[in-house]
Design a protein around this motif. Structure first.
Motif, PDB file in Angstrom:
ATOM      1  N   GLN A   1      13.941  21.061  45.755  1.00  0.00           N
ATOM      2  CA  GLN A   1      14.413  21.753  46.818  1.00  0.00           C
ATOM      3  C   GLN A   1      15.805  21.332  47.226  1.00  0.00           C
ATOM      4  O   GLN A   1      16.717  22.208  47.530  1.00  0.00           O
TER       5      GLN A   1
ATOM      6  N   GLU B   1       6.986  38.650  47.876  1.00  0.00           N
ATOM      7  CA  GLU B   1       8.359  38.510  47.800  1.00  0.00           C
ATOM      8  C   GLU B   1       8.906  39.504  46.664  1.00  0.00           C
ATOM      9  O   GLU B   1       9.855  39.914  46.797  1.00  0.00           O
ATOM     10  N   THR B   2       8.068  39.794  45.706  1.00  0.00           N
ATOM     11  CA  THR B   2       8.557  40.422  44.510  1.00  0.00           C
ATOM     12  C   THR B   2       8.530  42.171  44.635  1.00  0.00           C
ATOM     13  O   THR B   2       9.444  42.833  43.991  1.00  0.00           O
TER      14      THR B   2
ATOM     15  N   LYS C   1       8.521  31.092  40.451  1.00  0.00           N
ATOM     16  CA  LYS C   1       9.593  31.818  41.168  1.00  0.00           C
ATOM     17  C   LYS C   1       9.400  33.385  41.084  1.00  0.00           C
ATOM     18  O   LYS C   1       8.753  33.653  40.078  1.00  0.00           O
ATOM     19  N   SER C   2       9.542  34.117  42.123  1.00  0.00           N
ATOM     20  CA  SER C   2       9.502  35.539  42.024  1.00  0.00           C
ATOM     21  C   SER C   2      10.014  36.161  40.783  1.00  0.00           C
ATOM     22  O   SER C   2       9.364  37.068  40.413  1.00  0.00           O
ATOM     23  N   GLU C   3      11.358  35.885  40.430  1.00  0.00           N
ATOM     24  CA  GLU C   3      11.831  36.168  39.170  1.00  0.00           C
ATOM     25  C   GLU C   3      10.949  36.544  37.967  1.00  0.00           C
ATOM     26  O   GLU C   3      11.273  37.082  37.067  1.00  0.00           O
ATOM     27  N   ASP C   4      10.346  35.056  38.009  1.00  0.00           N
ATOM     28  CA  ASP C   4       9.379  34.847  36.873  1.00  0.00           C
ATOM     29  C   ASP C   4       8.218  36.222  36.889  1.00  0.00           C
ATOM     30  O   ASP C   4       8.051  36.624  35.575  1.00  0.00           O
TER      31      ASP C   4
ATOM     32  N   TYR D   1       9.091  18.098  44.214  1.00  0.00           N
ATOM     33  CA  TYR D   1       9.170  19.518  44.850  1.00  0.00           C
ATOM     34  C   TYR D   1      10.249  19.288  45.907  1.00  0.00           C
ATOM     35  O   TYR D   1      11.318  20.111  46.093  1.00  0.00           O
TER      36      TYR D   1
ATOM     37  N   PHE E   1       5.657  25.731  42.351  1.00  0.00           N
ATOM     38  CA  PHE E   1       7.383  25.946  41.554  1.00  0.00           C
ATOM     39  C   PHE E   1       7.200  27.387  41.036  1.00  0.00           C
ATOM     40  O   PHE E   1       8.340  27.463  40.261  1.00  0.00           O
TER      41      PHE E   1
ATOM     42  N   LYS F   1       5.553  34.167  47.040  1.00  0.00           N
ATOM     43  CA  LYS F   1       6.030  34.873  46.074  1.00  0.00           C
ATOM     44  C   LYS F   1       5.505  36.197  45.411  1.00  0.00           C
ATOM     45  O   LYS F   1       6.418  36.858  44.852  1.00  0.00           O
TER      46      LYS F   1
ATOM     47  N   ARG G   1       9.639  23.368  35.894  1.00  0.00           N
ATOM     48  CA  ARG G   1       8.840  24.067  36.615  1.00  0.00           C
ATOM     49  C   ARG G   1       7.456  24.220  36.090  1.00  0.00           C
ATOM     50  O   ARG G   1       6.452  24.950  36.810  1.00  0.00           O
TER      51      ARG G   1
ATOM     52  N   ASN H   1      18.592  22.381  44.662  1.00  0.00           N
ATOM     53  CA  ASN H   1      19.038  23.612  44.472  1.00  0.00           C
ATOM     54  C   ASN H   1      19.408  24.534  45.613  1.00  0.00           C
ATOM     55  O   ASN H   1      19.070  25.486  45.713  1.00  0.00           O
TER      56      ASN H   1
END
Length: 231
Positions: free
Chosen positions: A227, A39-40, A113-116, A223, A111, A36, A206, A230
């Motif tokens: 998955q 990924e960002t 997320k890269s957007e976090d 998890y 859990f 993650k 999450r 989603n």
């Protein structure tokens, strides 16, 4: 981006053996944190601070870097997160690595997320808060908390709230224990991470704490379900 990611991952753990590299959904759990972070595209370097050559080699295989091995005096049960991050910052500066912001990501965060990471970085970048980290709302309001005394009697922790309706109480939140953003100079200051901090709210679904073997089993089952729904 001129940022540094530091993932603290020592080998020994008391409640879950080799927790930081234990297989979670068929992958060492530290894989999720590294993946993650990469990924960002936020980080110049994704570094794992570890006392173990086993973890170091595994982390390298997933794309992290190990520019130093953490000393044993910073790898026991009593060492706090800030001390580990400060040591890592100092070691990185010794090799002339230049960076502005540091994000500590814990190794057991399947859990995450890269957007976090991206959205919370924007918060720390554009405010005067010392730290930004994810929080989740308590599933049961903490102002209605109970405790059990030495005689096994239950009492209200906040008696004045005992008769108040839950919907009339102020919402309470807890540290989700996933990551912390802060400017590199802030980490060395003698302040608590929760001092003058900004909470980045994530959904309870999450905010999954993995503290013992039962937590691990539940997290892995959830998890797989998460998955599927989603996809």
């Amino acid at each position: 981006m001129n940022n540094l990611c530091i993932i603290p991952a020592r080998l020994n753990s008391k409640r879950i053996k080799n927790k930081n590299i234990k297989l979670f959904n068929n992958k060492p759990i530290i894989h999720f944190a590294i993946a993650k972070a990469l990924e960002t595209k936020l980080f110049k370097k994704v570094i794992v601070s570890t006392d173990s050559s086993i973890i170091a080699n595994l982390a390298k295989g997933y794309g992290a870097e190990i520019p130093f091995i953490r000393p044993q005096n910073l790898s026991d049960d009593f060492t706090d997160t800030k001390s580990v991050i400060c040591h890592a910052i100092e070691e990185c500066e010794k090799i002339n690595l230049k960076f502005d912001y540091v994000c500590c990501i814990y190794p057991c965060v399947p859990f995450l997320k890269s957007e976090d990471l991206i959205n919370s970085f924007k918060l720390v970048q554009n405010s005067d808060y010392r730290f930004v980290f994810p929080v989740a709302e308590h599933p049961s309001n903490a102002q209605r908390a109970l405790f059990i005394n030495e005689n096994n009697h239950i009492s209200s922790l906040f008696p004045n709230n005992a008769k108040r309706r839950t919907q009339d109480l102020q919402k309470t939140y807890y540290d989700a224990g996933q990551f912390y953003w802060g400017h590199k100079n802030i980490w060395s200051e003698n302040i608590n991470i929760h001092s003058k901090a900004k909470g980045y709210i994530i959904p309870q679904i999450r905010a999954v704490d993995i503290d013992n073997e039962n937590d691990w089993i539940k997290a892995e089952l959830f998890y797989n379900y998460y998955q599927k729904i989603n996809q």
